[in-house]
Design a protein around this motif. Structure first.
Motif, PDB file in Angstrom:
ATOM      1  N   LEU A 165       0.851  -1.142  -0.189  1.00  0.00           N
ATOM      2  CA  LEU A 165      -0.061  -0.041   0.131  1.00  0.00           C
ATOM      3  C   LEU A 165       0.956   1.160   0.070  1.00  0.00           C
ATOM      4  CD1 LEU A 165      -3.206   0.528   1.750  1.00  0.00           C
ATOM      5  CD2 LEU A 165      -1.284   2.330   2.478  1.00  0.00           C
ATOM      6  N   LYS A 166       0.564   2.190  -0.733  1.00  0.00           N
ATOM      7  CA  LYS A 166       1.170   3.452  -0.672  1.00  0.00           C
ATOM      8  C   LYS A 166       0.161   4.519  -0.374  1.00  0.00           C
ATOM      9  CE  LYS A 166       4.282   2.111  -4.582  1.00  0.00           C
ATOM     10  NZ  LYS A 166       4.886   2.404  -5.788  1.00  0.00           N
ATOM     11  N   VAL A 167       0.772   5.725   0.169  1.00  0.00           N
ATOM     12  CA  VAL A 167      -0.015   6.803   0.704  1.00  0.00           C
ATOM     13  C   VAL A 167       0.272   8.103   0.029  1.00  0.00           C
ATOM     14  CG1 VAL A 167      -0.652   8.049   2.989  1.00  0.00           C
ATOM     15  CG2 VAL A 167      -0.453   5.702   2.743  1.00  0.00           C
ATOM     16  N   ILE A 168      -0.777   9.109  -0.232  1.00  0.00           N
ATOM     17  CA  ILE A 168      -0.390  10.204  -0.537  1.00  0.00           C
ATOM     18  C   ILE A 168      -1.098  11.253   0.574  1.00  0.00           C
ATOM     19  CG2 ILE A 168      -1.089  12.249  -2.424  1.00  0.00           C
ATOM     20  CD1 ILE A 168      -0.885  10.167  -4.629  1.00  0.00           C
ATOM     21  N   PHE A 169      -0.277  12.330   1.034  1.00  0.00           N
ATOM     22  CA  PHE A 169      -0.828  13.256   2.076  1.00  0.00           C
ATOM     23  C   PHE A 169      -1.080  14.438   1.406  1.00  0.00           C
ATOM     24  CE2 PHE A 169       2.038  10.152   4.444  1.00  0.00           C
ATOM     25  CZ  PHE A 169       1.028   9.820   5.643  1.00  0.00           C
ATOM     26  N   LEU A 170      -2.242  14.729   1.760  1.00  0.00           N
ATOM     27  CA  LEU A 170      -2.644  16.281   1.068  1.00  0.00           C
ATOM     28  C   LEU A 170      -2.228  17.065   2.416  1.00  0.00           C
ATOM     29  CD1 LEU A 170      -6.008  15.470  -0.563  1.00  0.00           C
ATOM     30  CD2 LEU A 170      -3.735  15.552  -1.521  1.00  0.00           C
ATOM     31  N   VAL A 171      -1.401  18.323   2.128  1.00  0.00           N
ATOM     32  CA  VAL A 171      -1.062  19.067   3.368  1.00  0.00           C
ATOM     33  C   VAL A 171      -1.426  20.531   2.937  1.00  0.00           C
ATOM     34  CG1 VAL A 171       0.428  17.535   4.261  1.00  0.00           C
ATOM     35  CG2 VAL A 171       1.597  19.067   2.469  1.00  0.00           C
ATOM     36  N   GLU A 172      -1.442  21.343   3.717  1.00  0.00           N
ATOM     37  CA  GLU A 172      -1.582  22.665   3.402  1.00  0.00           C
ATOM     38  C   GLU A 172      -0.031  23.394   3.391  1.00  0.00           C
ATOM     39  OE1 GLU A 172      -5.704  24.204   5.806  1.00  0.00           O
ATOM     40  OE2 GLU A 172      -3.812  24.157   6.831  1.00  0.00           O
ATOM     41  N   ASN A 173       1.138  22.974   4.207  1.00  0.00           N
ATOM     42  CA  ASN A 173       2.338  23.454   3.862  1.00  0.00           C
ATOM     43  C   ASN A 173       3.262  22.358   3.957  1.00  0.00           C
ATOM     44  OD1 ASN A 173       4.844  24.744   4.407  1.00  0.00           O
ATOM     45  ND2 ASN A 173       3.659  26.484   5.247  1.00  0.00           N
ATOM     46  N   ILE A 174       3.783  22.194   2.838  1.00  0.00           N
ATOM     47  CA  ILE A 174       4.896  20.975   2.769  1.00  0.00           C
ATOM     48  C   ILE A 174       5.925  21.205   3.772  1.00  0.00           C
ATOM     49  CG2 ILE A 174       6.086  19.718   1.126  1.00  0.00           C
ATOM     50  CD1 ILE A 174       4.174  19.859  -0.837  1.00  0.00           C
ATOM     51  N   GLY A 175       6.366  22.238   3.485  1.00  0.00           N
ATOM     52  CA  GLY A 175       7.729  22.683   4.467  1.00  0.00           C
ATOM     53  C   GLY A 175       7.486  22.571   5.917  1.00  0.00           C
ATOM     54  N   SER A 176       6.343  22.659   6.347  1.00  0.00           N
ATOM     55  CA  SER A 176       6.069  22.682   7.758  1.00  0.00           C
ATOM     56  C   SER A 176       5.515  21.488   8.317  1.00  0.00           C
ATOM     57  CB  SER A 176       5.392  23.826   8.363  1.00  0.00           C
ATOM     58  OG  SER A 176       4.005  23.746   7.792  1.00  0.00           O
ATOM     59  N   THR A 177       5.206  20.708   7.619  1.00  0.00           N
ATOM     60  CA  THR A 177       4.478  19.122   7.876  1.00  0.00           C
ATOM     61  C   THR A 177       5.511  18.195   7.898  1.00  0.00           C
ATOM     62  OG1 THR A 177       2.552  19.701   6.481  1.00  0.00           O
ATOM     63  CG2 THR A 177       3.109  17.483   7.018  1.00  0.00           C
ATOM     64  N   ARG A 178       5.601  17.653   9.089  1.00  0.00           N
ATOM     65  CA  ARG A 178       6.545  16.362   9.611  1.00  0.00           C
ATOM     66  C   ARG A 178       5.914  15.047   9.648  1.00  0.00           C
ATOM     67  NH1 ARG A 178       9.056  19.777   8.033  1.00  0.00           N
ATOM     68  NH2 ARG A 178      10.642  21.179   8.937  1.00  0.00           N
ATOM     69  N   LEU A 179       6.525  14.247   8.950  1.00  0.00           N
ATOM     70  CA  LEU A 179       6.102  12.940   9.215  1.00  0.00           C
ATOM     71  C   LEU A 179       6.883  12.122   9.969  1.00  0.00           C
ATOM     72  CD1 LEU A 179       4.952  12.237   5.256  1.00  0.00           C
ATOM     73  CD2 LEU A 179       3.472  12.990   7.136  1.00  0.00           C
ATOM     74  N   PRO A 180       6.330  10.906  10.383  1.00  0.00           N
ATOM     75  CA  PRO A 180       7.335   9.958  11.402  1.00  0.00           C
ATOM     76  C   PRO A 180       8.362   9.637  10.474  1.00  0.00           C
ATOM     77  CG  PRO A 180       5.009   9.737  11.637  1.00  0.00           C
ATOM     78  CD  PRO A 180       4.909  10.492  10.635  1.00  0.00           C
ATOM     79  N   ALA A 181       9.687   9.594  10.832  1.00  0.00           N
ATOM     80  CA  ALA A 181      10.812   8.984  10.041  1.00  0.00           C
ATOM     81  C   ALA A 181      10.758   7.714   9.975  1.00  0.00           C
ATOM     82  CB  ALA A 181      12.220   9.378  11.045  1.00  0.00           C
ATOM     83  N   ALA A 182      10.027   6.970  10.642  1.00  0.00           N
ATOM     84  CA  ALA A 182       9.842   5.505  10.290  1.00  0.00           C
ATOM     85  C   ALA A 182       9.037   5.164   9.052  1.00  0.00           C
ATOM     86  CB  ALA A 182       9.346   4.556  11.745  1.00  0.00           C
ATOM     87  N   MET A 183       8.395   6.104   8.573  1.00  0.00           N
ATOM     88  CA  MET A 183       7.570   5.711   7.437  1.00  0.00           C
ATOM     89  C   MET A 183       8.342   5.259   6.343  1.00  0.00           C
ATOM     90  SD  MET A 183       4.133   8.178   7.433  1.00  0.00           S
ATOM     91  CE  MET A 183       2.695   7.991   8.405  1.00  0.00           C
ATOM     92  N   PRO A 184       8.163   4.512   5.512  1.00  0.00           N
ATOM     93  CA  PRO A 184       8.827   4.014   4.306  1.00  0.00           C
ATOM     94  C   PRO A 184       8.964   5.011   3.316  1.00  0.00           C
ATOM     95  CG  PRO A 184       6.826   2.830   4.438  1.00  0.00           C
ATOM     96  CD  PRO A 184       6.983   3.424   5.734  1.00  0.00           C
ATOM     97  N   ALA A 185       9.942   5.682   3.106  1.00  0.00           N
ATOM     98  CA  ALA A 185       9.898   6.903   1.919  1.00  0.00           C
ATOM     99  C   ALA A 185       9.334   6.640   0.533  1.00  0.00           C
ATOM    100  CB  ALA A 185      11.378   7.566   1.962  1.00  0.00           C
ATOM    101  N   ASP A 186       9.774   5.289   0.113  1.00  0.00           N
ATOM    102  CA  ASP A 186       9.374   4.840  -1.093  1.00  0.00           C
ATOM    103  C   ASP A 186       7.803   4.584  -1.248  1.00  0.00           C
ATOM    104  OD1 ASP A 186       9.589   2.728   0.485  1.00  0.00           O
ATOM    105  OD2 ASP A 186      10.089   1.390  -1.108  1.00  0.00           O
ATOM    106  N   ARG A 187       7.085   4.558  -0.274  1.00  0.00           N
ATOM    107  CA  ARG A 187       5.548   4.333  -0.353  1.00  0.00           C
ATOM    108  C   ARG A 187       4.898   5.768   0.082  1.00  0.00           C
ATOM    109  NH1 ARG A 187       5.324  -0.589   3.490  1.00  0.00           N
ATOM    110  NH2 ARG A 187       2.969  -0.360   2.964  1.00  0.00           N
ATOM    111  N   ILE A 188       5.504   6.779   0.350  1.00  0.00           N
ATOM    112  CA  ILE A 188       4.662   8.002   0.778  1.00  0.00           C
ATOM    113  C   ILE A 188       4.957   8.985  -0.058  1.00  0.00           C
ATOM    114  CG2 ILE A 188       4.396   7.130   3.088  1.00  0.00           C
ATOM    115  CD1 ILE A 188       6.737   8.970   3.975  1.00  0.00           C
ATOM    116  N   ARG A 189       4.080  10.036  -0.093  1.00  0.00           N
ATOM    117  CA  ARG A 189       4.212  11.293  -1.081  1.00  0.00           C
ATOM    118  C   ARG A 189       3.539  12.334  -0.275  1.00  0.00           C
ATOM    119  NH1 ARG A 189       5.381  11.608  -6.730  1.00  0.00           N
ATOM    120  NH2 ARG A 189       6.041  13.817  -7.182  1.00  0.00           N
ATOM    121  N   MET A 190       4.172  13.547  -0.188  1.00  0.00           N
ATOM    122  CA  MET A 190       3.308  14.802   0.383  1.00  0.00           C
ATOM    123  C   MET A 190       3.136  15.635  -0.857  1.00  0.00           C
ATOM    124  SD  MET A 190       4.724  16.093   4.147  1.00  0.00           S
ATOM    125  CE  MET A 190       6.378  16.285   3.548  1.00  0.00           C
TER     126      MET A 190
END
Length: 213
Positions: A165-190
Motif C-alpha cells: 500500500l502507498k499513501v499520498i498526504f494532502l497538506v496545507e504547507n509541505i515545508g512545515s509538515t513533519r511525518l514520522p521518520a519510520a515511514m517508508p519513504a518509497d511508499r509515501i508522498r506529500m
C-alpha cells in the motif's frame, strides 16, 4: 454556509431554500459538468468568512480548438486517444477528506481517468472501508487537515499492515509538515492540497505504476 450543509452541497435536490424558491440542482449540475470535463470544484466556507469561495478546476491545454468534425470515423478516433487513463491498475484507491468538495473533486478526477475510487470522510470511516475489502487499496489519499487529527496515525497503521500500500498526504504547507521518520519513504508522498487536478492525477499515476521494492 452552515457546517451541517457542507457535506451535501453537491447532492441533487439538496437546498436550504423553501420548496418554492429552489430546486437544489444548481451545484449538482455544476459538479457534473466539471467532472465530465476532467476537472472539479472545491468549496471554502468558514464561520468567520463573509461569503464562501468556490474554486473551479479545469484541465489546461495549449492546443487550439479544432473545427468540429461530424464524421463517425473522426469521433471514434478521438474517443480512443482522448487522454491518458489510470487503467494500469485494477486496484481501488481510497480518498479520505473531511471537506466534501475536496473529496468529490479528487474522486471525480480519478474516476474520470479510469480509477475505481472509495470515499471516506474521516479516519475511522477510512479504516472501516479498508477492513471490509477482501484486498486493501493500492493507494490511499489522506487529507492531513482531517478534524479528528488521525490521518498520519491511520497511514502508519495501514502501511504496517499492507506491504504494497502507498499513501499520498494532502497538506496545507509541505515545508512545515513533519511525518514520522519510520515511514517508508518509497511508499509515501506529500502534495499541496491546492494542487491542480492534472498534476494530482500525474502523481497518482506515478505511484500506482511504480513497482514496489
Amino acid at each position: 454556509i452552515p457546517k451541517e450543509a457542507m457535506p451535501h452541497l453537491f447532492d441533487p435536490f439538496f437546498t436550504t431554500k423553501s420548496k418554492t424558491k429552489g430546486s437544489g440542482l444548481g451545484l449538482s449540475t455544476v459538479y457534473a459538468i466539471l467532472e465530465r470535463s476532467g476537472g472539479g470544484v472545491r468549496v471554502i466556507s468558514e464561520p468567520s468568512m463573509v461569503g464562501s469561495a468556490f474554486h473551479v478546476y479545469l484541465p489546461c491545454t495549449s492546443k487550439e480548438a479544432a473545427p468540429p468534425d461530424t464524421s463517425a470515423e473522426k469521433r471514434q478516433d478521438q474517443g480512443k486517444t482522448e487522454k491518458p487513463r489510470g487503467e494500469e491498475t485494477g486496484e481501488e484507491i481510497l480518498v479520505m477528506a473531511a471537506d466534501a468538495g475536496l473529496r468529490r473533486n479528487i474522486t471525480g478526477i480519478l474516476e474520470n481517468r479510469g480509477y475505481a475510487v472509495l470515499e471516506a470522510c474521516d479516519s475511522m470511516s477510512a479504516l472501516g472501508q479498508v477492513r471490509k475489502l477482501a484486498k486493501a487499496p493500492f493507494l490511499v489519499i489522506l487529507d492531513t487537515t482531517d478534524p479528528d487529527g488521525n490521518a498520519i496515525g491511520l497511514a502508519e497503521k495501514l502501511l504496517a499492515e499492507h506491504e504494497n500500500l502507498k499513501v499520498i498526504f494532502l497538506v496545507e504547507n509541505i515545508g512545515s509538515t513533519r511525518l514520522p521518520a519510520a515511514m517508508p519513504a518509497d511508499r509515501i508522498r506529500m502534495v499541496d492540497n491546492r494542487l491542480e487536478p492534472q498534476r494530482l492525477f500525474e502523481i497518482v499515476r506515478e505511484m500506482t505504476m511504480a513497482v514496489p521494492a
